[in-house]
Structure formats: structure tokens, C-alpha cells
Design a protein around this motif. Structure first.
Motif, PDB file in Angstrom:
ATOM      1  N   HIS A 122       0.852  -1.196   0.000  1.00  0.00           N
ATOM      2  CA  HIS A 122       0.000   0.000   0.000  1.00  0.00           C
ATOM      3  C   HIS A 122       0.881   1.237   0.000  1.00  0.00           C
ATOM      4  N   GLU A 145      -4.455   2.302   3.085  1.00  0.00           N
ATOM      5  CA  GLU A 145      -4.999   1.040   2.595  1.00  0.00           C
ATOM      6  C   GLU A 145      -6.137   1.260   1.608  1.00  0.00           C
ATOM      7  N   ARG A 146      -6.860   2.373   1.751  1.00  0.00           N
ATOM      8  CA  ARG A 146      -7.926   2.697   0.803  1.00  0.00           C
ATOM      9  C   ARG A 146      -8.097   4.210   0.749  1.00  0.00           C
ATOM     10  N   ARG A 147      -8.006   4.766  -0.462  1.00  0.00           N
ATOM     11  CA  ARG A 147      -8.218   6.201  -0.673  1.00  0.00           C
ATOM     12  C   ARG A 147      -9.710   6.488  -0.705  1.00  0.00           C
ATOM     13  N   ASP A 154     -10.042   8.341   4.297  1.00  0.00           N
ATOM     14  CA  ASP A 154      -9.053   7.331   3.920  1.00  0.00           C
ATOM     15  C   ASP A 154      -8.920   6.302   5.040  1.00  0.00           C
TER      16      ASP A 154
END
Length: 187
Positions: A122, A145-147, A154
Motif C-alpha cells: 500500500h 490502505e484505501r483512498r 481514507d
């Protein structure tokens, strides 16, 4: 000196409930917005005596301490007692800092920063902790880990990375996940 005299004349001449002179600025009648002629007042002799004591205290302090006292008085902090002050002459200025440990921390930081994204898979966000262990080093890094939009949503993963004394990575594990905007745990 003239400035101190003009300030004392502009100070309210009423006494507060605890018997001290009111510290508010005075209007033309010699009282602040809260006091008037019906309140007990400081006599001119008491006011002069108080001013003399203040001037004497200021003269006894070295210039650098007097400036510090003025700054602390204006900020509302409490003056330190003589026991609480540190004598600059008594401080050991030749304290040895462990340059090897600082260099080790910087090496670990560079290693972790350059490899965390690829290692974990990531996008690297930051290093939040580096500490020595019995077996080498431990670093806590944060990765995205996630936008999300907005970026306060986030998902950030906190990972612990174990390194040997030479800053070679030996393993990692996720220790936490949180939303970037969620600061409840950190407050």
C-alpha cells in the motif's frame, strides 16, 4: 521608572474582597468599571508603599530574570521559587549524545520509508515511531490502505516492522486500522 509610575496611577484604587488592590485599569475617576467611591480603597500611602516594594523586587532581579518575570506575569503563569530555578552554571553542557543511536534511527527511517509501500503493498503515508529493541529496531509506519473522498475518510493501516541492528527488515504485522479523520482514540 516613569512608565511604572504612570501605570500605577492608571490602576484602580479599590480593594478586592481579599484585601488586595484591584489590578484593572482605572477610568478618570480612579476606579475601574466594577468599582466606585463606595468601595474600600487603597490609601495613597499604601499605594506608594506597594509600588516601592515592587520596584525594589524588580531592582533585585538581574535584567534577564526581570524580563522573564514580566513575560510570565503577562501570560498569567506563576513565578518559580528559588528551589525550582536551575542555575545555568550548574548544567552540564558537555552531555554526550549517542551519535551512533541517532545515525541508527535515521538509517532505520530511510529503510522503512523506502521499503514500506512495496513491502506492505500500500501507499506509504508516514513513520510514527522508531524504537530500539533487544534484537534491533521496531518501527511503526502508516500506509493508505484505501483512498476516499474526502481524504479524511481514507483508511490508514498502522504496521509494526521489525529490523535487525543493521536495519535489515525481518518482518511486519498490522497493529491497527482507522479512518484518517477519526482522532477519538488519539485525543
Amino acid at each position: 521608572m516613569a512608565e511604572a509610575d504612570s501605570q500605577s496611577r492608571e490602576q484602580c484604587k479599590a480593594l478586592t474582597a481579599d484585601g488586595e488592590r484591584c489590578s484593572r485599569p482605572a477610568r478618570d475617576d480612579g476606579f475601574c468599571y466594577q468599582h466606585d467611591e463606595s468601595d474600600p480603597t487603597v490609601s495613597d500611602s499604601q499605594a506608594t508603599e506597594q509600588e516601592k516594594q515592587e520596584e525594589q523586587a524588580e531592582q533585585e532581579q538581574p535584567d534577564d530574570q526581570a524580563e522573564g518575570a514580566d513575560a510570565s506575569a503577562s501570560s498569567g503563569s506563576v513565578d518559580m521559587t528559588a528551589d525550582e530555578r536551575t542555575d545555568p552554571e550548574a548544567v552540564d553542557a558537555d552531555v554526550d549524545t549517542d551519535q551512533d543511536e541517532i545515525a541508527g534511527i535515521l538509517t532505520v527511517r530511510k529503510t522503512v520509508k523506502s521499503t514500506a509501500g512495496e513491502l506492505i503493498g500500500h501507499e506509504f503515508d508516514g513513520v510514527s515511531e522508531i524504537s530500539p529493541t533487544d534484537d534491533g529496531w521496531r518501527a511503526i509506519v502508516e500506509v493508505v490502505e484505501r483512498r476516499a473522498v474526502p481524504d479524511t475518510q481514507d483508511i490508514i493501516g498502522r504496521y509494526e516492522i521489525e529490523l535487525d541492528p543493521d536495519a535489515v527488515v525481518h518482518g511486519y504485522r498490522r497493529v491497527d486500522r482507522y479512518r484518517r479523520g477519526d482522532t477519538a482514540e488519539f485525543e
